[in-house]
Design a protein around this motif. Structure first.
Motif, PDB file in Angstrom:
ATOM      1  N   LYS A   1       0.842  -1.194   0.000  1.00 27.24           N
ATOM      2  CA  LYS A   1       0.000   0.000   0.000  1.00 27.24           C
ATOM      3  C   LYS A   1       0.883   1.253   0.000  1.00 27.24           C
ATOM      4  O   LYS A   1       1.952   1.272   0.626  1.00 27.24           O
TER       5      LYS A   1
ATOM      6  N   TRP B   1       0.398   3.998   1.558  1.00 26.55           N
ATOM      7  CA  TRP B   1       0.562   4.528   2.906  1.00 26.55           C
ATOM      8  C   TRP B   1       1.650   3.776   3.667  1.00 26.55           C
ATOM      9  O   TRP B   1       2.345   4.366   4.487  1.00 26.55           O
TER      10      TRP B   1
ATOM     11  N   TRP C   1      -3.829  -5.365   6.033  1.00 22.03           N
ATOM     12  CA  TRP C   1      -4.602  -4.666   5.018  1.00 22.03           C
ATOM     13  C   TRP C   1      -5.046  -5.727   4.025  1.00 22.03           C
ATOM     14  O   TRP C   1      -4.419  -6.780   3.919  1.00 22.03           O
TER      15      TRP C   1
ATOM     16  N   SER D   1      -9.363  -1.734  -1.018  1.00 19.75           N
ATOM     17  CA  SER D   1      -9.994  -1.456   0.264  1.00 19.75           C
ATOM     18  C   SER D   1      -9.036  -0.724   1.206  1.00 19.75           C
ATOM     19  O   SER D   1      -7.910  -1.154   1.413  1.00 19.75           O
ATOM     20  N   PRO D   2      -9.491   0.396   1.822  1.00 19.09           N
ATOM     21  CA  PRO D   2      -8.623   1.123   2.751  1.00 19.09           C
ATOM     22  C   PRO D   2      -8.676   0.591   4.185  1.00 19.09           C
ATOM     23  O   PRO D   2      -7.860   0.974   5.015  1.00 19.09           O
ATOM     24  N   GLU D   3      -9.630  -0.297   4.500  1.00 17.21           N
ATOM     25  CA  GLU D   3      -9.821  -0.751   5.872  1.00 17.21           C
ATOM     26  C   GLU D   3      -8.623  -1.542   6.394  1.00 17.21           C
ATOM     27  O   GLU D   3      -7.929  -2.208   5.652  1.00 17.21           O
TER      28      GLU D   3
ATOM     29  N   GLU E   1     -12.824  -6.084  10.943  1.00 15.86           N
ATOM     30  CA  GLU E   1     -12.407  -4.714  10.658  1.00 15.86           C
ATOM     31  C   GLU E   1     -12.017  -4.023  11.962  1.00 15.86           C
ATOM     32  O   GLU E   1     -12.739  -4.090  12.945  1.00 15.86           O
TER      33      GLU E   1
ATOM     34  N   PRO F   1     -11.183   2.168   9.793  1.00 13.00           N
ATOM     35  CA  PRO F   1     -11.616   2.452   8.425  1.00 13.00           C
ATOM     36  C   PRO F   1     -10.459   2.701   7.454  1.00 13.00           C
ATOM     37  O   PRO F   1     -10.607   2.517   6.253  1.00 13.00           O
ATOM     38  N   ASP F   2      -9.294   3.095   8.005  1.00 10.31           N
ATOM     39  CA  ASP F   2      -8.114   3.350   7.163  1.00 10.31           C
ATOM     40  C   ASP F   2      -6.873   3.413   8.049  1.00 10.31           C
ATOM     41  O   ASP F   2      -6.978   3.410   9.281  1.00 10.31           O
ATOM     42  N   PHE F   3      -5.712   3.491   7.408  1.00 13.70           N
ATOM     43  CA  PHE F   3      -4.450   3.468   8.147  1.00 13.70           C
ATOM     44  C   PHE F   3      -4.272   4.698   9.021  1.00 13.70           C
ATOM     45  O   PHE F   3      -3.788   4.583  10.153  1.00 13.70           O
TER      46      PHE F   3
ATOM     47  N   SER G   1      -6.489   6.535  10.550  1.00 14.76           N
ATOM     48  CA  SER G   1      -7.300   6.343  11.758  1.00 14.76           C
ATOM     49  C   SER G   1      -6.660   5.328  12.684  1.00 14.76           C
ATOM     50  O   SER G   1      -6.599   5.526  13.909  1.00 14.76           O
TER      51      SER G   1
END
Length: 125
Positions: free
Chosen positions: A38, A40, A91, A96-98, A111, A114-116, A118
């Motif tokens: 990813k 990020w 990941w 998907s960002p979750e 889960e 919601p994303d990295f 967070s």
């Protein structure tokens, strides 16, 4: 300023003075995983995040991604951090960002964020 850079810029005294893994190492890990890292994750590594000691989970270096993938046993997820109790944060391969938590006892993915960004903010102390 980049969001990850902003998080890492706070309280510099808790950072190790170790070299940042080169892009070529991340490229090699991608080939071995047969999955793209990813953006990020690459940004976090490039910005020196692996040397930051202020996270409640151990974020894995590129080579450690390979070593920990044997536990997840799913090509749909890549483990990038450990909670120190055998569970891994992952990941999902794809768009998907979750962020998911893999429970080593149940072999389930749930889960976690919601994303990295967070996830990073919640796991920083």
């Amino acid at each position: 300023m980049h969001q990850i850079e902003s998080i890492l810029a706070k309280n510099e005294k808790y950072r190790l003075d170790e070299p940042i893994p080169p892009e070529s190492e991340m490229d090699q890990v991608e080939l071995a995983l047969k999955a793209e890292l990813k953006g990020w994750y690459r940004d976090f590594v490039r910005l020196g995040g692996l040397n930051d000691l202020r996270f409640s989970a151990e974020i894995l270096a590129p080579q450690e991604l390979l070593e920990n993938q044997i536990y997840v046993k799913s090509r749909a997820y890549i483990a990038f951090a450990s909670n120190g109790c055998g569970d891994l944060f992952c990941w999902s391969v794809g768009e998907s960002p979750e962020i998911f938590l893999w429970d080593h006892e149940t072999n389930r993915f749930t889960e976690d964020a919601p994303d990295f960004i967070s996830w990073l903010e919640r796991n920083r102390f």
